[in-house]
Design a protein around this motif. Structure first.
Motif, PDB file in Angstrom:
ATOM      1  N   VAL A  30      10.381   2.339  -9.120  1.00 41.94           N
ATOM      2  CA  VAL A  30       9.915   1.215  -8.574  1.00 41.94           C
ATOM      3  C   VAL A  30       8.497   1.550  -8.183  1.00 41.94           C
ATOM      4  O   VAL A  30       8.122   2.281  -7.435  1.00 41.94           O
ATOM      5  N   ILE A  31       7.605   0.623  -8.967  1.00 44.01           N
ATOM      6  CA  ILE A  31       6.321   0.541  -8.307  1.00 44.01           C
ATOM      7  C   ILE A  31       6.192  -0.260  -7.260  1.00 44.01           C
ATOM      8  O   ILE A  31       6.282  -1.459  -7.193  1.00 44.01           O
ATOM      9  N   ASN A  32       5.897   0.297  -6.074  1.00 43.19           N
ATOM     10  CA  ASN A  32       6.103  -0.436  -4.912  1.00 43.19           C
ATOM     11  C   ASN A  32       4.805  -1.088  -4.480  1.00 43.19           C
ATOM     12  O   ASN A  32       3.655  -0.312  -4.010  1.00 43.19           O
ATOM     13  N   MET A  33       4.402  -2.378  -4.850  1.00 43.99           N
ATOM     14  CA  MET A  33       3.144  -2.905  -4.652  1.00 43.99           C
ATOM     15  C   MET A  33       3.052  -3.552  -3.256  1.00 43.99           C
ATOM     16  O   MET A  33       2.035  -3.869  -2.961  1.00 43.99           O
ATOM     17  N   ALA A  34       4.119  -3.339  -2.307  1.00 43.08           N
ATOM     18  CA  ALA A  34       3.916  -3.678  -0.979  1.00 43.08           C
ATOM     19  C   ALA A  34       3.760  -2.575  -0.066  1.00 43.08           C
ATOM     20  O   ALA A  34       3.897  -2.558   1.370  1.00 43.08           O
ATOM     21  N   HIS A  35       3.361  -1.246  -0.375  1.00 46.24           N
ATOM     22  CA  HIS A  35       3.108  -0.070   0.011  1.00 46.24           C
ATOM     23  C   HIS A  35       2.091  -0.122   0.998  1.00 46.24           C
ATOM     24  O   HIS A  35       2.181   0.483   2.145  1.00 46.24           O
ATOM     25  N   GLY A  36       1.160  -0.898   0.744  1.00 43.27           N
ATOM     26  CA  GLY A  36      -0.052  -0.981   1.885  1.00 43.27           C
ATOM     27  C   GLY A  36       0.357  -2.041   2.948  1.00 43.27           C
ATOM     28  O   GLY A  36       0.036  -1.397   3.962  1.00 43.27           O
ATOM     29  N   GLU A  37       1.247  -2.795   2.816  1.00 48.70           N
ATOM     30  CA  GLU A  37       1.829  -3.660   3.862  1.00 48.70           C
ATOM     31  C   GLU A  37       2.501  -2.860   4.675  1.00 48.70           C
ATOM     32  O   GLU A  37       2.855  -3.046   6.016  1.00 48.70           O
ATOM     33  N   PHE A  38       3.185  -1.899   4.322  1.00 46.67           N
ATOM     34  CA  PHE A  38       3.956  -0.784   5.062  1.00 46.67           C
ATOM     35  C   PHE A  38       3.109   0.006   5.891  1.00 46.67           C
ATOM     36  O   PHE A  38       3.424   0.363   7.046  1.00 46.67           O
ATOM     37  N   LEU A  39       2.072   0.357   5.545  1.00 43.99           N
ATOM     38  CA  LEU A  39       0.868   1.058   6.071  1.00 43.99           C
ATOM     39  C   LEU A  39       0.635  -0.029   7.471  1.00 43.99           C
ATOM     40  O   LEU A  39       0.356   0.468   8.527  1.00 43.99           O
ATOM     41  N   LEU A  40       0.358  -1.148   6.989  1.00 42.64           N
ATOM     42  CA  LEU A  40      -0.058  -2.227   8.046  1.00 42.64           C
ATOM     43  C   LEU A  40       0.893  -2.203   8.889  1.00 42.64           C
ATOM     44  O   LEU A  40       0.689  -2.446  10.289  1.00 42.64           O
ATOM     45  N   ILE A  41       2.402  -2.366   8.954  1.00 46.00           N
ATOM     46  CA  ILE A  41       3.375  -2.393   9.596  1.00 46.00           C
ATOM     47  C   ILE A  41       3.101  -1.253  10.625  1.00 46.00           C
ATOM     48  O   ILE A  41       3.195  -1.473  12.029  1.00 46.00           O
ATOM     49  N   GLY A  42       2.968  -0.169  10.104  1.00 47.71           N
ATOM     50  CA  GLY A  42       2.692   1.135  10.707  1.00 47.71           C
ATOM     51  C   GLY A  42       1.492   0.844  12.009  1.00 47.71           C
ATOM     52  O   GLY A  42       1.658   1.245  13.173  1.00 47.71           O
ATOM     53  N   ARG A  85      15.136  -3.268 -13.971  1.00 48.77           N
ATOM     54  CA  ARG A  85      14.104  -4.162 -14.672  1.00 48.77           C
ATOM     55  C   ARG A  85      12.776  -3.809 -13.938  1.00 48.77           C
ATOM     56  O   ARG A  85      12.393  -4.209 -13.103  1.00 48.77           O
ATOM     57  N   PHE A  86      12.055  -3.039 -14.728  1.00 49.07           N
ATOM     58  CA  PHE A  86      10.946  -2.356 -14.101  1.00 49.07           C
ATOM     59  C   PHE A  86       9.789  -3.408 -13.713  1.00 49.07           C
ATOM     60  O   PHE A  86       9.067  -3.277 -12.803  1.00 49.07           O
ATOM     61  N   LEU A  87       9.429  -4.338 -14.836  1.00 46.01           N
ATOM     62  CA  LEU A  87       8.389  -5.311 -14.411  1.00 46.01           C
ATOM     63  C   LEU A  87       8.788  -6.118 -13.403  1.00 46.01           C
ATOM     64  O   LEU A  87       8.002  -6.442 -12.581  1.00 46.01           O
ATOM     65  N   ASP A  88      10.154  -6.432 -13.159  1.00 46.86           N
ATOM     66  CA  ASP A  88      10.563  -7.382 -12.057  1.00 46.86           C
ATOM     67  C   ASP A  88      10.320  -6.570 -10.768  1.00 46.86           C
ATOM     68  O   ASP A  88      10.123  -7.188  -9.561  1.00 46.86           O
ATOM     69  N   THR A  89      10.351  -5.395 -10.651  1.00 47.31           N
ATOM     70  CA  THR A  89       9.997  -4.561  -9.375  1.00 47.31           C
ATOM     71  C   THR A  89       8.662  -4.873  -8.941  1.00 47.31           C
ATOM     72  O   THR A  89       8.368  -4.860  -7.777  1.00 47.31           O
ATOM     73  N   ILE A  90       7.669  -4.943  -9.986  1.00 43.97           N
ATOM     74  CA  ILE A  90       6.395  -5.072  -9.793  1.00 43.97           C
ATOM     75  C   ILE A  90       6.098  -6.515  -9.088  1.00 43.97           C
ATOM     76  O   ILE A  90       5.471  -6.584  -7.891  1.00 43.97           O
ATOM     77  N   LEU A  91       6.695  -7.575  -9.865  1.00 38.51           N
ATOM     78  CA  LEU A  91       6.577  -8.722  -9.250  1.00 38.51           C
ATOM     79  C   LEU A  91       7.173  -8.874  -7.773  1.00 38.51           C
ATOM     80  O   LEU A  91       6.572  -9.432  -7.017  1.00 38.51           O
ATOM     81  N   ALA A  92       8.399  -8.600  -7.655  1.00 38.22           N
ATOM     82  CA  ALA A  92       9.018  -8.484  -6.509  1.00 38.22           C
ATOM     83  C   ALA A  92       8.594  -7.927  -5.235  1.00 38.22           C
ATOM     84  O   ALA A  92       8.330  -8.464  -4.130  1.00 38.22           O
ATOM     85  N   THR A  93       7.994  -6.628  -5.596  1.00 39.35           N
ATOM     86  CA  THR A  93       7.406  -5.964  -4.315  1.00 39.35           C
ATOM     87  C   THR A  93       6.018  -6.578  -4.188  1.00 39.35           C
ATOM     88  O   THR A  93       5.751  -6.754  -2.947  1.00 39.35           O
ATOM     89  N   TRP A  94       5.456  -7.353  -5.096  1.00 41.21           N
ATOM     90  CA  TRP A  94       4.141  -7.762  -4.761  1.00 41.21           C
ATOM     91  C   TRP A  94       4.438  -9.313  -4.170  1.00 41.21           C
ATOM     92  O   TRP A  94       3.712  -9.670  -2.938  1.00 41.21           O
ATOM     93  N   GLY A  95       5.429  -9.927  -4.426  1.00 43.29           N
ATOM     94  CA  GLY A  95       5.925 -11.101  -3.595  1.00 43.29           C
ATOM     95  C   GLY A  95       6.359 -10.429  -1.965  1.00 43.29           C
ATOM     96  O   GLY A  95       5.952 -11.285  -1.068  1.00 43.29           O
ATOM     97  N   ILE A  96       6.981  -9.525  -1.828  1.00 45.83           N
ATOM     98  CA  ILE A  96       7.310  -8.851  -0.471  1.00 45.83           C
ATOM     99  C   ILE A  96       5.769  -8.633   0.231  1.00 45.83           C
ATOM    100  O   ILE A  96       5.748  -8.929   1.565  1.00 45.83           O
ATOM    101  N   SER A  97       4.957  -7.999  -0.485  1.00 48.46           N
ATOM    102  CA  SER A  97       3.764  -7.650   0.297  1.00 48.46           C
ATOM    103  C   SER A  97       2.983  -8.889   0.837  1.00 48.46           C
ATOM    104  O   SER A  97       2.707  -8.863   2.078  1.00 48.46           O
ATOM    105  N   LEU A  98       3.118 -10.126   0.101  1.00 51.26           N
ATOM    106  CA  LEU A  98       2.557 -11.429   0.768  1.00 51.26           C
ATOM    107  C   LEU A  98       3.464 -11.846   1.873  1.00 51.26           C
ATOM    108  O   LEU A  98       2.791 -12.287   2.801  1.00 51.26           O
ATOM    109  N   VAL A  99       4.629 -11.790   1.843  1.00 61.84           N
ATOM    110  CA  VAL A  99       5.572 -12.363   2.858  1.00 61.84           C
ATOM    111  C   VAL A  99       5.144 -11.248   4.047  1.00 61.84           C
ATOM    112  O   VAL A  99       5.027 -11.657   5.234  1.00 61.84           O
TER     113      VAL A  99
END
Length: 281
Positions: A30-42, A85-99
């Motif tokens: 999983v390529i976690n595009m929301a990783h930066g937002e978890f840094l933000l949460i911390g 679904r590799f590409l879906d993980t990118i899109l999904a985690t990007w959406g999570i980052s926005l949320v």
């Protein structure tokens, strides 16, 4: 000497972010595009903790726990459904980052926050006066990185984890609970990002965009060193942090990032599998 300490400081924090990304991708693909937002949460956990009257160190302990809890919820509700679904993980985690980013803005507002430095002043290191808090960041980040390496490659649970990475179906056939490992791995990865954001909060501005500044160089460091390689990640982070601090002596921060990213892309063009091709540790 000051240049070496500045480079080591940037290297240490970036390494925490990169390790989380490598662990999540290595086990879960999983390529976690929301990783930066978890840094933000911390970082914002520390803001909330200090705002509630707690000291910084309590907030630092809470930050990875809060990030891990949010990460566990995200994994259960979203990520577990799209592992294959590799590409879906990118899109999904990007959406999570926005949320996550918009949630932070709704709770704390769009303006930058600040956290009081719990260790003001400096101390002499090889004849150079260097901020105490930045020295603590270096020690804490390197200690966590070493602990993670030992856990992955010198412990029984690390052996099980690497078995799942090597062959998930065989690991399941051997009786390993791969789902529990997925949850634990995702939570661990985002907890590292949360800790990085928290420990950096006293020395930088805490705002909703701070995660982006670490996410892009983190991905570049992984690509430079080689995907699925912890040693490669160390090499990639060293290259990015060293080049950034070296070039920033003469150029502005924005120009420095542009040149570093261009140099990284050139290296990736000639070493598409990473500098340490074929290394698994």
């Amino acid at each position: 000497m000051e240049f070496i300490l500045d480079t080591l400081n940037y290297f240490s924090v970036l390494m925490l972010v990169v390790l989380g990304l490598v662990v999540i991708f290595g086990l879960m693909n999983v390529i976690n595009m929301a990783h930066g937002e978890f840094l933000l949460i911390g970082a914002y956990t520390v803001v909330a903790a200090t705002g509630a009257g707690l000291n910084f160190w309590v907030g630092l302990l809470l930050a990875p726990l809060v990030a891990a809890l949010v990460g566990l919820i995200v994994e259960v509700l979203v990520v577990q459904r799209i592992y294959h679904r590799f590409l879906d993980t990118i899109l999904a985690t990007w959406g999570i980052s926005l949320v996550l980013k918009q949630s932070v803005i709704l709770i704390f507002g769009p303006t930058a926050q600040s956290v009081s430095n719990p260790l003001p002043g400096s101390m002499s290191v090889f004849g150079v006066d260097y901020p105490r808090m930045r020295l603590v960041i270096i020690v804490a980040a390197i200690s966590l990185s070493v602990a993670l390496y030992l856990a992955l490659f010198r412990s029984n649970i690390g052996l099980k984890l690497r078995t799942v990475i090597a062959d998930r179906d065989i690991a399941a056939a051997l009786g390993l609970n791969t789902r529990a490992m997925d949850r634990a791995t995702f939570s661990l990865g985002v907890a590292l990002a949360g800790f990085a954001g928290a420990i950096m909060a006293p020395v930088m501005s805490v705002d909703p965009q701070m995660g982006v500044g670490f996410l892009i160089p983190s991905f570049l460091a992984i690509l430079l060193g080689g995907v699925n390689s912890l040693i490669g990640a160390v090499v990639g982070v060293g290259a990015i942090s060293g080049a950034t601090n070296f070039i920033s002596v003469w150029l502005s921060q924005a120009d420095t990032q542009i040149i570093v990213f261009l140099l990284a892309m050139v290296v990736i063009r000639f070493f598409p599998e990473g500098i340490l091709k074929g290394r698994k540790k």
